[in-house]
Design a protein around this motif. Structure first.
Motif, PDB file in Angstrom:
ATOM      1  N   CYS A  55      -3.433 -22.887  23.989  1.00 25.48           N
ATOM      2  CA  CYS A  55      -1.997 -23.140  24.131  1.00 25.48           C
ATOM      3  C   CYS A  55      -1.632 -23.415  25.586  1.00 25.48           C
ATOM      4  O   CYS A  55      -0.845 -24.326  25.875  1.00 25.48           O
ATOM      5  N   ALA A  56      -2.199 -22.655  26.502  1.00 24.40           N
ATOM      6  CA  ALA A  56      -1.896 -22.846  27.919  1.00 24.40           C
ATOM      7  C   ALA A  56      -2.261 -24.248  28.393  1.00 24.40           C
ATOM      8  O   ALA A  56      -1.641 -24.788  29.319  1.00 24.40           O
ATOM      9  N   ALA A  57      -3.253 -24.853  27.746  1.00 23.40           N
ATOM     10  CA  ALA A  57      -3.700 -26.197  28.121  1.00 23.40           C
ATOM     11  C   ALA A  57      -2.746 -27.292  27.653  1.00 23.40           C
ATOM     12  O   ALA A  57      -2.958 -28.472  27.956  1.00 23.40           O
ATOM     13  N   LYS A  58      -1.699 -26.916  26.927  1.00 24.52           N
ATOM     14  CA  LYS A  58      -0.783 -27.910  26.364  1.00 24.52           C
ATOM     15  C   LYS A  58       0.491 -28.075  27.189  1.00 24.52           C
ATOM     16  O   LYS A  58       1.521 -28.516  26.674  1.00 24.52           O
ATOM     17  N   ALA A  59       0.428 -27.757  28.459  1.00 22.46           N
ATOM     18  CA  ALA A  59       1.615 -27.847  29.313  1.00 22.46           C
ATOM     19  C   ALA A  59       2.197 -29.260  29.334  1.00 22.46           C
ATOM     20  O   ALA A  59       3.416 -29.447  29.248  1.00 22.46           O
ATOM     21  N   ASP A  60       1.326 -30.262  29.455  1.00 26.69           N
ATOM     22  CA  ASP A  60       1.811 -31.650  29.489  1.00 26.69           C
ATOM     23  C   ASP A  60       2.429 -32.046  28.157  1.00 26.69           C
ATOM     24  O   ASP A  60       3.444 -32.762  28.119  1.00 26.69           O
ATOM     25  N   THR A  61       1.835 -31.579  27.061  1.00 26.38           N
ATOM     26  CA  THR A  61       2.390 -31.869  25.736  1.00 26.38           C
ATOM     27  C   THR A  61       3.774 -31.252  25.599  1.00 26.38           C
ATOM     28  O   THR A  61       4.711 -31.881  25.089  1.00 26.38           O
ATOM     29  N   ALA A  62       3.919 -30.005  26.048  1.00 27.27           N
ATOM     30  CA  ALA A  62       5.211 -29.323  25.960  1.00 27.27           C
ATOM     31  C   ALA A  62       6.271 -30.068  26.762  1.00 27.27           C
ATOM     32  O   ALA A  62       7.417 -30.234  26.307  1.00 27.27           O
ATOM     33  N   LYS A  63       5.910 -30.542  27.954  1.00 26.54           N
ATOM     34  CA  LYS A  63       6.870 -31.287  28.772  1.00 26.54           C
ATOM     35  C   LYS A  63       7.258 -32.597  28.100  1.00 26.54           C
ATOM     36  O   LYS A  63       8.425 -33.008  28.133  1.00 26.54           O
TER      37      LYS A  63
END
Length: 227
Positions: A55-63
């Motif tokens: 989940c932490a690796a999905k920062a760009d997806t979240a943005k």
């Protein structure tokens, strides 16, 4: 079924955005008050280090998803950082304990509501309409009622307002709200979380929105939950 848009949304959004910025953090309209605990509480599911890292690796997806939050859902904020919500626990429509891990494979719009929260009551028809249009194998609106006591009052409200598509998810202990508050995600009710098919939080907001419109549908599609 078209849902009439409420003039309350823009005004409340300005208040809530100010609260998130910190200007009104102590004075924003928080609708949760101290409630007695009930006797039903779903057990927490464990979250592995692998889940946390994924989940932490999905920062760009979240943005990217949060950038799609415009118009009626512009108050949605990017998860910073994205976190695993698989362990969030409540009861399913049959009254059985479950966690979000049980909805793996679906994008979920998780909403907490109560009958004593006026903005919650106002947005329920829109959530119902969103589930009616987009709900299926890829997406579900999970609206969890957090009234204390028995089921009589929330079920009466759902019947009277013809909420006929949303499942009756429940937590009468406030444990779910308190968990989100501890994570810094809940100021009051309603609170809504957009969670991907792997149980990762992508975006969140406090306050109501018109979930039946095109703005909401674009946001859901950006998170992988489109029809």
């Amino acid at each position: 079924m078209a849902v009439e848009k409420k003039s309350m949304f823009p005004a409340l959004r300005l208040i809530l955005l100010a609260a998130v910025a910190g200007a009104l953090a102590g004075a924003v309209a928080v609708y949760v008050t101290s409630r007695p605990a009930g006797n039903q509480q779903a057990p927490a599911a464990s979250v592995s280090e692998t889940d946390v890292a994924a989940c932490a690796a999905k920062a760009d997806t979240a943005k990217s998803v949060a950038a799609s939050a415009t118009g009626e859902v512009a108050a949605m904020l990017s998860a910073d950082p994205p976190q695993s919500l698989k362990s969030l626990a409540f009861n399913d429509p049959e009254g059985r304990p479950m966690t979000l891990a049980d909805r793996a494979g679906k994008t979920v719009l998780l909403n907490l509501w109560a009958t004593w929260c006026f903005p919650c009551r106002e947005e329920m028809p829109a959530l119902n309409a969103l589930q009616k249009e987009l709900g299926g194998d890829r997406f579900e609106v999970i609206a969890v009622n957090v009234d204390a006591g028995d089921d009589a009052k929330p079920k009466k409200f759902l019947s009277e307002t013809r909420i006929d598509t949303l499942g009756y998810y429940r937590d009468n202990t406030l444990a779910l709200f308190n968990e989100l508050k501890k994570r810094g995600l809940a100021l009051g009710l309603p609170v809504t979380l957009l969670i991907d098919a792997e149980g990762c939080l992508l975006a969140h907001m406090n306050g109501p929105a018109d979930w039946s419109g095109e703005d909401a549908k674009r946001l859901i599609a950006a998170a992988g939950g489109g029809a």
